[in-house]
Design a protein around this motif. Structure first.
Motif, PDB file in Angstrom:
ATOM      1  N   VAL A  91     -23.995  48.515 105.922  1.00 23.35           N
ATOM      2  CA  VAL A  91     -25.356  48.158 105.491  1.00 23.35           C
ATOM      3  C   VAL A  91     -26.115  47.488 106.643  1.00 23.35           C
ATOM      4  O   VAL A  91     -27.313  47.721 106.827  1.00 23.35           O
ATOM      5  CB  VAL A  91     -25.319  47.258 104.237  1.00 23.35           C
ATOM      6  CG1 VAL A  91     -26.678  46.656 103.940  1.00 23.35           C
ATOM      7  CG2 VAL A  91     -24.805  48.044 103.037  1.00 23.35           C
ATOM      8  N   THR A  92     -25.406  46.698 107.421  1.00 27.53           N
ATOM      9  CA  THR A  92     -26.039  46.064 108.581  1.00 27.53           C
ATOM     10  C   THR A  92     -26.447  47.115 109.609  1.00 27.53           C
ATOM     11  O   THR A  92     -27.590  47.142 110.068  1.00 27.53           O
ATOM     12  CB  THR A  92     -25.098  45.028 109.212  1.00 27.53           C
ATOM     13  OG1 THR A  92     -24.819  44.009 108.237  1.00 27.53           O
ATOM     14  CG2 THR A  92     -25.720  44.385 110.447  1.00 27.53           C
ATOM     15  N   VAL A 118     -32.549  45.046 101.747  1.00 27.41           N
ATOM     16  CA  VAL A 118     -31.266  45.335 102.399  1.00 27.41           C
ATOM     17  C   VAL A 118     -30.439  44.061 102.491  1.00 27.41           C
ATOM     18  O   VAL A 118     -29.228  44.065 102.255  1.00 27.41           O
ATOM     19  CB  VAL A 118     -31.499  45.952 103.798  1.00 27.41           C
ATOM     20  CG1 VAL A 118     -30.234  45.939 104.633  1.00 27.41           C
ATOM     21  CG2 VAL A 118     -32.034  47.372 103.671  1.00 27.41           C
ATOM     22  N   ASP A 119     -31.105  42.979 102.815  1.00 25.66           N
ATOM     23  CA  ASP A 119     -30.384  41.718 102.957  1.00 25.66           C
ATOM     24  C   ASP A 119     -29.841  41.214 101.623  1.00 25.66           C
ATOM     25  O   ASP A 119     -28.788  40.595 101.585  1.00 25.66           O
ATOM     26  CB  ASP A 119     -31.267  40.661 103.613  1.00 25.66           C
ATOM     27  CG  ASP A 119     -30.426  39.618 104.299  1.00 25.66           C
ATOM     28  OD1 ASP A 119     -29.596  40.000 105.150  1.00 25.66           O
ATOM     29  OD2 ASP A 119     -30.584  38.432 103.973  1.00 25.66           O
ATOM     30  N   ALA A 120     -30.540  41.498 100.547  1.00 29.34           N
ATOM     31  CA  ALA A 120     -30.021  41.118  99.226  1.00 29.34           C
ATOM     32  C   ALA A 120     -28.695  41.837  98.955  1.00 29.34           C
ATOM     33  O   ALA A 120     -27.771  41.256  98.372  1.00 29.34           O
ATOM     34  CB  ALA A 120     -31.040  41.442  98.136  1.00 29.34           C
ATOM     35  N   VAL A 121     -28.591  43.071  99.402  1.00 23.70           N
ATOM     36  CA  VAL A 121     -27.330  43.812  99.263  1.00 23.70           C
ATOM     37  C   VAL A 121     -26.242  43.120 100.087  1.00 23.70           C
ATOM     38  O   VAL A 121     -25.110  42.937  99.608  1.00 23.70           O
ATOM     39  CB  VAL A 121     -27.499  45.284  99.701  1.00 23.70           C
ATOM     40  CG1 VAL A 121     -26.160  46.006  99.754  1.00 23.70           C
ATOM     41  CG2 VAL A 121     -28.472  46.004  98.770  1.00 23.70           C
ATOM     42  N   ARG A 122     -26.578  42.724 101.305  1.00 24.87           N
ATOM     43  CA  ARG A 122     -25.575  42.037 102.140  1.00 24.87           C
ATOM     44  C   ARG A 122     -25.146  40.710 101.532  1.00 24.87           C
ATOM     45  O   ARG A 122     -23.961  40.359 101.575  1.00 24.87           O
ATOM     46  CB  ARG A 122     -26.110  41.822 103.552  1.00 24.87           C
ATOM     47  CG  ARG A 122     -26.253  43.114 104.312  1.00 24.87           C
ATOM     48  CD  ARG A 122     -26.475  42.905 105.771  1.00 24.87           C
ATOM     49  NE  ARG A 122     -27.711  42.193 106.077  1.00 24.87           N
ATOM     50  CZ  ARG A 122     -28.084  41.849 107.298  1.00 24.87           C
ATOM     51  NH1 ARG A 122     -27.330  42.126 108.334  1.00 24.87           N
ATOM     52  NH2 ARG A 122     -29.230  41.227 107.498  1.00 24.87           N
ATOM     53  N   VAL A 123     -26.071  39.982 100.951  1.00 19.68           N
ATOM     54  CA  VAL A 123     -25.712  38.721 100.294  1.00 19.68           C
ATOM     55  C   VAL A 123     -24.757  38.985  99.134  1.00 19.68           C
ATOM     56  O   VAL A 123     -23.763  38.279  98.959  1.00 19.68           O
ATOM     57  CB  VAL A 123     -26.983  37.973  99.810  1.00 19.68           C
ATOM     58  CG1 VAL A 123     -26.634  36.869  98.832  1.00 19.68           C
ATOM     59  CG2 VAL A 123     -27.741  37.404 100.990  1.00 19.68           C
ATOM     60  N   GLY A 124     -25.053  40.009  98.342  1.00 22.33           N
ATOM     61  CA  GLY A 124     -24.168  40.354  97.232  1.00 22.33           C
ATOM     62  C   GLY A 124     -22.791  40.755  97.712  1.00 22.33           C
ATOM     63  O   GLY A 124     -21.767  40.310  97.155  1.00 22.33           O
ATOM     64  N   LEU A 125     -22.732  41.570  98.740  1.00 18.38           N
ATOM     65  CA  LEU A 125     -21.441  41.985  99.295  1.00 18.38           C
ATOM     66  C   LEU A 125     -20.683  40.801  99.879  1.00 18.38           C
ATOM     67  O   LEU A 125     -19.466  40.660  99.671  1.00 18.38           O
ATOM     68  CB  LEU A 125     -21.635  43.064 100.356  1.00 18.38           C
ATOM     69  CG  LEU A 125     -22.062  44.431  99.852  1.00 18.38           C
ATOM     70  CD1 LEU A 125     -22.515  45.318 101.008  1.00 18.38           C
ATOM     71  CD2 LEU A 125     -20.928  45.089  99.067  1.00 18.38           C
ATOM     72  N   ALA A 126     -21.383  39.944 100.613  1.00 19.29           N
ATOM     73  CA  ALA A 126     -20.737  38.767 101.200  1.00 19.29           C
ATOM     74  C   ALA A 126     -20.173  37.859 100.116  1.00 19.29           C
ATOM     75  O   ALA A 126     -19.059  37.342 100.239  1.00 19.29           O
ATOM     76  CB  ALA A 126     -21.724  38.003 102.081  1.00 19.29           C
ATOM     77  N   SER A 127     -20.914  37.697  99.051  1.00 17.58           N
ATOM     78  CA  SER A 127     -20.446  36.861  97.939  1.00 17.58           C
ATOM     79  C   SER A 127     -19.234  37.493  97.263  1.00 17.58           C
ATOM     80  O   SER A 127     -18.267  36.801  96.927  1.00 17.58           O
ATOM     81  CB  SER A 127     -21.573  36.659  96.923  1.00 17.58           C
ATOM     82  OG  SER A 127     -22.671  35.998  97.550  1.00 17.58           O
ATOM     83  N   ALA A 128     -19.272  38.814  97.078  1.00 19.43           N
ATOM     84  CA  ALA A 128     -18.122  39.515  96.512  1.00 19.43           C
ATOM     85  C   ALA A 128     -16.902  39.371  97.415  1.00 19.43           C
ATOM     86  O   ALA A 128     -15.774  39.234  96.930  1.00 19.43           O
ATOM     87  CB  ALA A 128     -18.460  40.990  96.302  1.00 19.43           C
ATOM     88  N   GLY A 129     -17.137  39.388  98.725  1.00 22.09           N
ATOM     89  CA  GLY A 129     -16.036  39.203  99.664  1.00 22.09           C
ATOM     90  C   GLY A 129     -15.349  37.854  99.499  1.00 22.09           C
ATOM     91  O   GLY A 129     -14.122  37.757  99.591  1.00 22.09           O
ATOM     92  N   VAL A 130     -16.137  36.831  99.235  1.00 19.09           N
ATOM     93  CA  VAL A 130     -15.557  35.500  99.005  1.00 19.09           C
ATOM     94  C   VAL A 130     -14.731  35.492  97.726  1.00 19.09           C
ATOM     95  O   VAL A 130     -13.608  34.973  97.686  1.00 19.09           O
ATOM     96  CB  VAL A 130     -16.646  34.402  98.969  1.00 19.09           C
ATOM     97  CG1 VAL A 130     -16.058  33.066  98.553  1.00 19.09           C
ATOM     98  CG2 VAL A 130     -17.337  34.290 100.325  1.00 19.09           C
ATOM     99  N   VAL A 131     -15.266  36.077  96.671  1.00 22.76           N
ATOM    100  CA  VAL A 131     -14.531  36.155  95.389  1.00 22.76           C
ATOM    101  C   VAL A 131     -13.194  36.867  95.599  1.00 22.76           C
ATOM    102  O   VAL A 131     -12.143  36.393  95.152  1.00 22.76           O
ATOM    103  CB  VAL A 131     -15.372  36.834  94.292  1.00 22.76           C
ATOM    104  CG1 VAL A 131     -14.540  37.119  93.059  1.00 22.76           C
ATOM    105  CG2 VAL A 131     -16.588  35.971  93.956  1.00 22.76           C
ATOM    106  N   LEU A 132     -13.229  37.992  96.278  1.00 23.54           N
ATOM    107  CA  LEU A 132     -11.993  38.747  96.528  1.00 23.54           C
ATOM    108  C   LEU A 132     -11.010  37.934  97.366  1.00 23.54           C
ATOM    109  O   LEU A 132      -9.808  37.936  97.108  1.00 23.54           O
ATOM    110  CB  LEU A 132     -12.301  40.077  97.207  1.00 23.54           C
ATOM    111  CG  LEU A 132     -12.976  41.108  96.325  1.00 23.54           C
ATOM    112  CD1 LEU A 132     -13.529  42.256  97.166  1.00 23.54           C
ATOM    113  CD2 LEU A 132     -12.010  41.624  95.262  1.00 23.54           C
TER     114      LEU A 132
END
Length: 138
Positions: A91-92, A118-132
């Motif tokens: 995405v980046t 686009v950045d909202a998608v990255r924030v969501g992915l980054a947050s999901a990465g922390v959860v995982l």
């Protein structure tokens, strides 16, 4: 130890990404139009110094999880964590970077709005990465 290092890497990136989304990008429209191209180029140079090592740390730890998964670590969670990292990079590379390059030419409110999406998608992915990563540590 690898799981903890991965958690630290993805958490650091998520903190960075939330800061960019909540603080940095919303201020872009406050830069005078004539000064914006120079501001944007300076932003790109400076942010690369911060995000580059964060991307590298995530890529290394995600890859390591796939190649040498710690005992008891669920394969599916390791794959999900690596996938999220890959998606952030994708995405980046395909979304944010080209939009920043468009902004090199000057302020464009429509491009800025697309960058925020686009950045909202990255924030969501980054947050999901922390959860995982937290699930992997448990």
């Amino acid at each position: 130890m690898l799981l903890l290092v991965h958690l630290i890497a993805v958490s650091a990136y998520a903190g960075f990404q939330w800061t960019v989304r909540g603080l940095v990008y919303p201020q872009f429209d406050q830069v005078p139009t004539a000064a914006f191209p120079a501001y944007e180029r300076a932003h790109q140079r400076r942010v690369a110094r911060v995000v580059g090592p964060l991307f590298a740390a995530q890529a290394v730890t995600s890859g390591w999880l796939l190649v040498d998964r710690p005992a008891g670590t669920p394969w599916g969670l390791a794959v999900a964590a690596a996938t999220v990292t890959a998606l952030v990079l994708l995405v980046t590379a395909l979304g944010a970077v080209p939009l920043h390059r468009c902004l090199d030419a000057g302020w464009d409110a429509a491009v800025h709005r697309r960058l925020l999406r686009v950045d909202a998608v990255r924030v969501g992915l980054a947050s999901a990465g922390v959860v995982l990563a937290v699930l992997l540590v448990d």
